[in-house]
Write a protein that holds these residues in place. Structure first.
Motif, short mmCIF file in Angstrom:
data_model
loop_
_atom_site.label_atom_id
_atom_site.label_comp_id
_atom_site.label_asym_id
_atom_site.label_seq_id
_atom_site.Cartn_x
_atom_site.Cartn_y
_atom_site.Cartn_z
N PRO A 238 16.99 43.00 -9.52
CA PRO A 238 17.34 41.76 -10.24
C PRO A 238 18.70 41.88 -10.91
O PRO A 238 19.10 42.95 -11.37
CB PRO A 238 16.21 41.62 -11.27
CG PRO A 238 15.68 43.01 -11.44
CD PRO A 238 15.82 43.67 -10.11
N ILE A 239 19.41 40.78 -10.95
CA ILE A 239 20.74 40.71 -11.54
C ILE A 239 20.63 40.04 -12.90
O ILE A 239 20.01 39.00 -13.04
CB ILE A 239 21.72 39.94 -10.64
CG1 ILE A 239 21.81 40.61 -9.26
CG2 ILE A 239 23.10 39.85 -11.27
CD1 ILE A 239 22.65 39.85 -8.27
N GLU A 240 21.23 40.64 -13.89
CA GLU A 240 21.20 40.09 -15.24
C GLU A 240 22.26 39.01 -15.37
O GLU A 240 23.45 39.25 -15.12
CB GLU A 240 21.46 41.19 -16.27
CG GLU A 240 21.38 40.70 -17.70
CD GLU A 240 21.57 41.82 -18.69
OE1 GLU A 240 21.57 41.53 -19.90
OE2 GLU A 240 21.75 42.98 -18.24
N VAL A 241 21.82 37.80 -15.72
CA VAL A 241 22.72 36.66 -15.89
C VAL A 241 22.83 36.37 -17.38
O VAL A 241 21.83 36.01 -18.02
CB VAL A 241 22.20 35.42 -15.14
CG1 VAL A 241 23.16 34.25 -15.32
CG2 VAL A 241 21.99 35.74 -13.67
N PRO A 242 24.01 36.54 -17.98
CA PRO A 242 24.13 36.31 -19.44
C PRO A 242 23.81 34.87 -19.84
O PRO A 242 23.36 34.63 -20.96
CB PRO A 242 25.59 36.67 -19.74
CG PRO A 242 26.02 37.53 -18.59
CD PRO A 242 25.27 37.03 -17.41
#
Length: 240
Positions: free
Chosen positions: A31-35
């Motif tokens: 998973p990619i962390e999206v601010p």
């Protein structure tokens, strides 16, 4: 793709080829962390809140814990029928709960325990054999008074952002149960009166005006003005 000299983590697999050991399952699908998604949300409804949002500070109660004389009706009700006053306080917080249900629970668990202790002391006296039953009834009432009614006071403070006055809600009901019930009633009564709907002024629209055809206007302009019986003349305005 991997060449003959260097080692690559990305390889092309075929049906007969086993996976490479240095590539773990799921390593390429993390998973990619999206601010933008890490926003502050409301604890009640879960709606996203703006970054500049600050929760409202706790406010003091409008009346003190010993201000029972300010509302004589709630003072008498809390002194002689605390279960009824408690039922109305709960009903103001929860619309789906009628006031009779918490009233009955209060009468059974709190007044009931005190009644058992008092009846035991009156009919059997206070001796080592009955002292345990008397203390058990009083302790049960005191415990239910602090936990059950204290949670309701805590919900009231959370709804209106009120401070602990004079101390923790459960401890307040353990020590000053009747005064706490009257204070909650006065606070609820004052908050509801502030949120009362003001009377609205109804303005009726003007009557609908109808335009006459051009032929009727020409005929009306040619006809002389006639006077009624009272001597008034009927005048009509014509469009230019």
């Amino acid at each position: 793709m991997a060449d003959g000299t260097g080692h690559s983590r990305y390889v092309k697999l075929t049906k007969d080829q086993a996976p490479v050991d240095d590539i773990k399952p799921g390593e390429l699908n993390q998973p990619i962390e999206v601010p933008q998604l890490n926003v502050h949300r409301c604890n009640e409804c879960g709606q996203p809140l703006p970054e500049s949002y600050q929760p409202p500070a706790d406010e003091p109660w409008t009346t003190g814990i010993f201000g029972c004389a300010e509302d004589r009706e709630s003072c008498l009700s809390g002194l002689f029928c605390p279960c009824v006053l408690f039922g109305h306080n709960v009903e103001s917080l929860r619309d789906d709960i009628p006031w009779t249900r918490p009233c009955i629970c209060h009468a059974i668990f709190i007044e009931g325990g005190m009644a058992v202790a008092a009846a035991t002391a009156i009919f059997y006296g206070v001796d080592p054999k009955t002292s345990f039953l008397i203390c058990e009834g009083l302790l049960f009432s005191w415990w239910m008074c602090g936990v059950y009614t204290g949670l309701v006071r805590q919900s009231l403070q959370k709804k209106y952002h009120l401070k602990n006055s004079p101390c923790d809600p459960c401890l307040t009901h353990c020590c000053l149960h009747w005064c706490a019930l009257c204070q909650e009633h006065r606070e609820r009564k004052g908050r509801l009166s502030d949120n009362a709907v003001m009377p609205m002024t109804v303005v009726n629209p003007p009557p609908v005006q109808q335009m006459k055809p051009a032929d009727d206007d020409n005929q009306d302009s040619a006809a002389p003005s006639s006077a009624d019986n009272n001597g008034h003349t009927n005048m009509e305005m014509q469009a230019l």
